[in-house]
Motif scaffolding. Structure first.
Motif, PDB file in Angstrom:
ATOM      1  N   SER A   1       0.838  -1.203   0.000  1.00 23.41           N
ATOM      2  CA  SER A   1       0.000   0.000   0.000  1.00 23.41           C
ATOM      3  C   SER A   1       0.872   1.252   0.000  1.00 23.41           C
ATOM      4  O   SER A   1       2.077   1.196   0.227  1.00 23.41           O
ATOM      5  CB  SER A   1      -0.891   0.023   1.241  1.00 23.41           C
ATOM      6  N   TYR A   2       0.236   2.376  -0.226  1.00 23.77           N
ATOM      7  CA  TYR A   2       0.917   3.664  -0.154  1.00 23.77           C
ATOM      8  C   TYR A   2      -0.006   4.655   0.532  1.00 23.77           C
ATOM      9  O   TYR A   2      -1.220   4.465   0.594  1.00 23.77           O
ATOM     10  CB  TYR A   2       1.333   4.155  -1.539  1.00 23.77           C
ATOM     11  N   PHE A   3       0.579   5.721   1.072  1.00 23.19           N
ATOM     12  CA  PHE A   3      -0.213   6.761   1.733  1.00 23.19           C
ATOM     13  C   PHE A   3       0.570   8.070   1.712  1.00 23.19           C
ATOM     14  O   PHE A   3       1.761   8.089   1.429  1.00 23.19           O
ATOM     15  CB  PHE A   3      -0.588   6.358   3.160  1.00 23.19           C
ATOM     16  N   GLY A   4      -0.125   9.148   1.975  1.00 24.68           N
ATOM     17  CA  GLY A   4       0.507  10.465   2.003  1.00 24.68           C
ATOM     18  C   GLY A   4       0.442  11.203   0.688  1.00 24.68           C
ATOM     19  O   GLY A   4       0.857  12.360   0.595  1.00 24.68           O
ATOM     20  N   GLU A   5      -0.097  10.568  -0.352  1.00 26.54           N
ATOM     21  CA  GLU A   5      -0.118  11.182  -1.681  1.00 26.54           C
ATOM     22  C   GLU A   5      -1.098  12.332  -1.792  1.00 26.54           C
ATOM     23  O   GLU A   5      -0.916  13.240  -2.602  1.00 26.54           O
ATOM     24  CB  GLU A   5      -0.419  10.127  -2.752  1.00 26.54           C
ATOM     25  N   VAL A   6      -2.134  12.357  -0.963  1.00 30.30           N
ATOM     26  CA  VAL A   6      -3.152  13.409  -1.054  1.00 30.30           C
ATOM     27  C   VAL A   6      -2.532  14.779  -0.820  1.00 30.30           C
ATOM     28  O   VAL A   6      -2.869  15.748  -1.501  1.00 30.30           O
ATOM     29  CB  VAL A   6      -4.315  13.134  -0.065  1.00 30.30           C
ATOM     30  N   ALA A   7      -1.586  14.877   0.110  1.00 31.50           N
ATOM     31  CA  ALA A   7      -0.932  16.162   0.388  1.00 31.50           C
ATOM     32  C   ALA A   7      -0.139  16.664  -0.813  1.00 31.50           C
ATOM     33  O   ALA A   7       0.095  17.864  -0.951  1.00 31.50           O
ATOM     34  CB  ALA A   7      -0.014  16.039   1.604  1.00 31.50           C
ATOM     35  N   LEU A   8       0.256  15.767  -1.708  1.00 31.74           N
ATOM     36  CA  LEU A   8       1.008  16.177  -2.891  1.00 31.74           C
ATOM     37  C   LEU A   8       0.108  16.775  -3.971  1.00 31.74           C
ATOM     38  O   LEU A   8       0.570  17.509  -4.836  1.00 31.74           O
ATOM     39  CB  LEU A   8       1.763  14.979  -3.481  1.00 31.74           C
ATOM     40  N   TYR A   9      -1.182  16.454  -3.910  1.00 34.57           N
ATOM     41  CA  TYR A   9      -2.139  16.937  -4.906  1.00 34.57           C
ATOM     42  C   TYR A   9      -2.550  18.390  -4.680  1.00 34.57           C
ATOM     43  O   TYR A   9      -2.979  19.058  -5.608  1.00 34.57           O
ATOM     44  CB  TYR A   9      -3.428  16.097  -4.883  1.00 34.57           C
ATOM     45  N   HIS A  10      -2.492  18.862  -3.458  1.00 33.98           N
ATOM     46  CA  HIS A  10      -3.051  20.166  -3.104  1.00 33.98           C
ATOM     47  C   HIS A  10      -1.971  21.173  -2.744  1.00 33.98           C
ATOM     48  O   HIS A  10      -0.970  20.824  -2.126  1.00 33.98           O
ATOM     49  CB  HIS A  10      -4.019  20.014  -1.934  1.00 33.98           C
ATOM     50  N   SER A  11      -2.209  22.406  -3.100  1.00 36.14           N
ATOM     51  CA  SER A  11      -1.219  23.458  -2.838  1.00 36.14           C
ATOM     52  C   SER A  11      -1.008  23.675  -1.339  1.00 36.14           C
ATOM     53  O   SER A  11       0.072  24.057  -0.921  1.00 36.14           O
ATOM     54  CB  SER A  11      -1.636  24.764  -3.513  1.00 36.14           C
ATOM     55  N   GLN A  12      -2.043  23.446  -0.530  1.00 38.86           N
ATOM     56  CA  GLN A  12      -1.901  23.613   0.922  1.00 38.86           C
ATOM     57  C   GLN A  12      -1.091  22.473   1.531  1.00 38.86           C
ATOM     58  O   GLN A  12      -0.470  22.637   2.565  1.00 38.86           O
ATOM     59  CB  GLN A  12      -3.278  23.689   1.590  1.00 38.86           C
ATOM     60  N   GLY A  13      -1.113  21.305   0.883  1.00 35.58           N
ATOM     61  CA  GLY A  13      -0.297  20.184   1.328  1.00 35.58           C
ATOM     62  C   GLY A  13      -0.589  19.693   2.726  1.00 35.58           C
ATOM     63  O   GLY A  13       0.316  19.291   3.441  1.00 35.58           O
ATOM     64  N   ARG A  14      -1.846  19.708   3.151  1.00 30.54           N
ATOM     65  CA  ARG A  14      -2.216  19.249   4.493  1.00 30.54           C
ATOM     66  C   ARG A  14      -2.550  17.765   4.488  1.00 30.54           C
ATOM     67  O   ARG A  14      -3.172  17.255   3.559  1.00 30.54           O
ATOM     68  CB  ARG A  14      -3.438  20.024   5.006  1.00 30.54           C
ATOM     69  N   ARG A  15      -2.145  17.085   5.536  1.00 33.59           N
ATOM     70  CA  ARG A  15      -2.441  15.664   5.693  1.00 33.59           C
ATOM     71  C   ARG A  15      -3.909  15.480   6.045  1.00 33.59           C
ATOM     72  O   ARG A  15      -4.448  16.202   6.879  1.00 33.59           O
ATOM     73  CB  ARG A  15      -1.574  15.039   6.785  1.00 33.59           C
ATOM     74  N   THR A  16      -4.541  14.504   5.397  1.00 37.19           N
ATOM     75  CA  THR A  16      -5.969  14.276   5.601  1.00 37.19           C
ATOM     76  C   THR A  16      -6.249  13.164   6.615  1.00 37.19           C
ATOM     77  O   THR A  16      -7.409  12.908   6.933  1.00 37.19           O
ATOM     78  CB  THR A  16      -6.659  13.901   4.273  1.00 37.19           C
TER      79      THR A  16
END
Length: 132
Positions: free
Chosen positions: A108-123
């Motif tokens: 699995s992988y995780f943490g990619e959502v923060a790379l998609y957004h300019s704010q870069g916040r962890r969800t």
């Protein structure tokens, strides 16, 4: 834990020194070979799925291995993030607002959502359940 970390981080081999002594093309080949399992995962991620093989290989050569004991927090929800993680072994718990939403395991992988957004916040918050 420290034996686990030392064994899985390859620090006892001084891997970075050995790799940097190789010609760039051979260094890339060795790193891609050593990371074959993860390299396949990288190509399957939607963020990277349309990239050419040369670019994917350059990503694989930049991977860094970390080891975490059970109960360790890897990511805290809401903090800024600038990297993603590939789970080579072990299990992690994914929580949002303190509620477990899923468990991820090897591959699995995780943490990619923060790379998609300019704010870069962890969800989500990611905690290890086993050695990872």
């Amino acid at each position: 834990f420290y034996q686990f970390k030392k064994h899985h981080s390859c620090e006892f081999l001084r891997e970075s020194e050995i790799l940097h002594s190789l010609p760039p093309s051979l260094r890339t080949e060795v790193m891609v070979f050593n990371n074959q399992k993860i390299a396949g995962s990288v190509a399957e991620i939607p963020l990277f799925s349309d990239l050419d093989e040369r670019f994917l290989r350059s990503i694989v050569t930049r991977l860094r291995f970390d080891a975490y004991p059970p109960g360790e927090t890897i990511i805290n929800e809401g903090e800024r993030g600038n990297r993603m993680y590939f789970l080579n072994r072990g299990k992690v718990q994914v929580s949002r607002s303190g509620v477990t939403v899923k468990v991820l395991s090897e591959g699995s992988y995780f943490g990619e959502v923060a790379l998609y957004h300019s704010q870069g916040r962890r969800t989500a918050t990611i905690n290890t359940l086993t050695y990872c």
